[in-house]
Design an enzyme around this catalytic site. Structure first.
Site, PDB file in Angstrom:
ATOM      1  N   LYS A  23      97.720  31.192  24.943  1.00 30.44           N
ATOM      2  CA  LYS A  23      98.146  32.421  25.012  1.00 30.44           C
ATOM      3  C   LYS A  23      99.376  32.285  24.195  1.00 30.44           C
ATOM      4  CE  LYS A  23      95.082  33.798  28.914  1.00 30.44           C
ATOM      5  NZ  LYS A  23      95.016  33.856  30.848  1.00 30.44           N
TER       6      LYS A  23
ATOM      7  N   GLN B  57      98.370  32.146  35.684  1.00 32.20           N
ATOM      8  CA  GLN B  57      97.299  31.742  35.275  1.00 32.20           C
ATOM      9  C   GLN B  57      95.997  31.531  36.400  1.00 32.20           C
ATOM     10  OE1 GLN B  57      95.850  31.722  32.242  1.00 32.20           O
ATOM     11  NE2 GLN B  57      94.383  30.536  33.190  1.00 32.20           N
TER      12      GLN B  57
ATOM     13  N   ASP C  67      98.591  41.788  32.443  1.00 37.61           N
ATOM     14  CA  ASP C  67      97.340  40.836  32.969  1.00 37.61           C
ATOM     15  C   ASP C  67      96.958  42.178  33.859  1.00 37.61           C
ATOM     16  OD1 ASP C  67      95.537  38.829  32.417  1.00 37.61           O
ATOM     17  OD2 ASP C  67      95.985  37.532  33.893  1.00 37.61           O
TER      18      ASP C  67
END
Ligand code: NDP
Length: 279
Positions: free
Chosen positions: A49, A93, A116
């Site tokens: 990412k 994450q 996200d």
């Protein structure tokens, strides 16, 4: 449905916006990535990412926390990033490890930096079709459906899977676009029969080739979000291909869209915040 080329186009558009923003404001968009522990798959995902951010002209700041980090410490880190004007988007994450209360951690992310799409506020925005950030994979699925002009109004959409990051939010986005929605999950007893009624099918399970081609309604649109070892999706692609009108391959369908949406939402978050700082 070609996710690779749509994602490429979206990343190019995003990079152009990031460059324009840097030129006009002197500030580049910045994504903070937070990782607890050193799970090899998570380390790889974060590295990927960040590399994609760099290619698109988006800065990233990585915070690597030890596996022993407590929920309270993680929340403090996320709250600090939420308050930091130099950070425009935050990605935690996950999974973070069994000792972390992930929901509590996600909720420490400021909604305007939740690129996200993991907070309850973002979920509500998806459900009510209000401005906000989508969970990235569901957002990518909706962009694919738009790209291929799939009319959702009144269509029976069946979502197999109900995870917080994928199945549930994609269902909400489909409902917000006026689809008639059915969710299936591990306790669903008559999966085949329900799948057979789907005009639009989203498979988001994580079980290789669970959905058989013979259960696909002729002319259906099939989105396979599954990604299983050996590059295999949740749908039996070869048999489904003979019946579906449109179908996403694995790989090259939904997968590439996820990071593309993350980058696009990071730049959008930065644009929103910079307007507030420099009206
Ligand atoms: P989860 O394991 O969190 O959720 C799986 C869902 O599938 C659950 O809701 C579960 O039901 C349901 N399920 C399990 N077995 C069955 C069954 N036999 N019949 C019907 N439903 C079943 O997975 P994720 O949502 O995180 O991921 C799903 C898939 O999507 C995975 O292959 C993952 O790799 C992929 N993925 C791909 C991404 C991308 O392309 N970038 C991003 C995220 C995920 P229950 O709720 O009852 O347990």
């Amino acid at each position: 449905m070609d996710g690779t080329s749509l994602a490429k186009r979206l990343v190019e558009e995003t990079a152009a916006k990031a460059a324009e923003m840097a030129r006009r404001t002197g500030t580049s968009p910045c994504l903070a990535t937070v990782l607890v522990g050193e799970d090899p798959a998570s380390v790889t995902y974060v590295r990927m990412k960040r590399a994609r951010c760099a290619k698109a002209g988006i800065q990233s700041r990585h915070i690597a926390l030890p596996a022993t980090t407590t929920t309270a410490e993680l929340i403090d880190t996320l709250a600090e990033l939420s308050d930091d004007p130099d950070v425009h988007g935050i990605l935690l994450q996950h999974p973070c490890g069994p000792h972390i209360d992930e929901r509590a951690a996600f909720e420490a992310i400021a909604p305007e930096k939740d690129v996200d799409g993991v907070t309850m506020r973002s979920f509500a925005a998806m459900s009510f079709a209000l401005p906000g950030f989508a969970s990235c994979t569901p957002g990518g699925i909706m962009r694919l459906l738009e790209e291929y002009n799939v009319d959702l109004a009144g269509k029976h959409a069946v979502v197999v899977g109900r995870s917080a990051i994928l199945g549930k939010p994609v269902g909400m986005l489909l409902l917000a676009r006026d689809a008639t929605l059915t969710y299936c999950h591990s306790r669903t007893t008559d999966l085949s029969e329900i799948v057979r009624e789907a005009d639009v099918l989203v498979a988001a399970v994580g079980q290789p080739r669970l959905i058989r081609g013979e259960d696909i309604k002729p002319g259906a649109v099939v989105i396979d979000a599954g990604y299983n070892p050996g590059n295999v999706g949740d749908v039996d692609f070869d048999t489904a291909l003979t019946r579906a009108r449109l179908i996403t391959p694995v790989p090259g369908g939904v997968g590439p869209m996820t990071i593309a949406v993350l980058l696009a939402q990071t730049v959008a978050a930065a644009a929103n915040q910079l307007v507030l700082q420099h009206p």
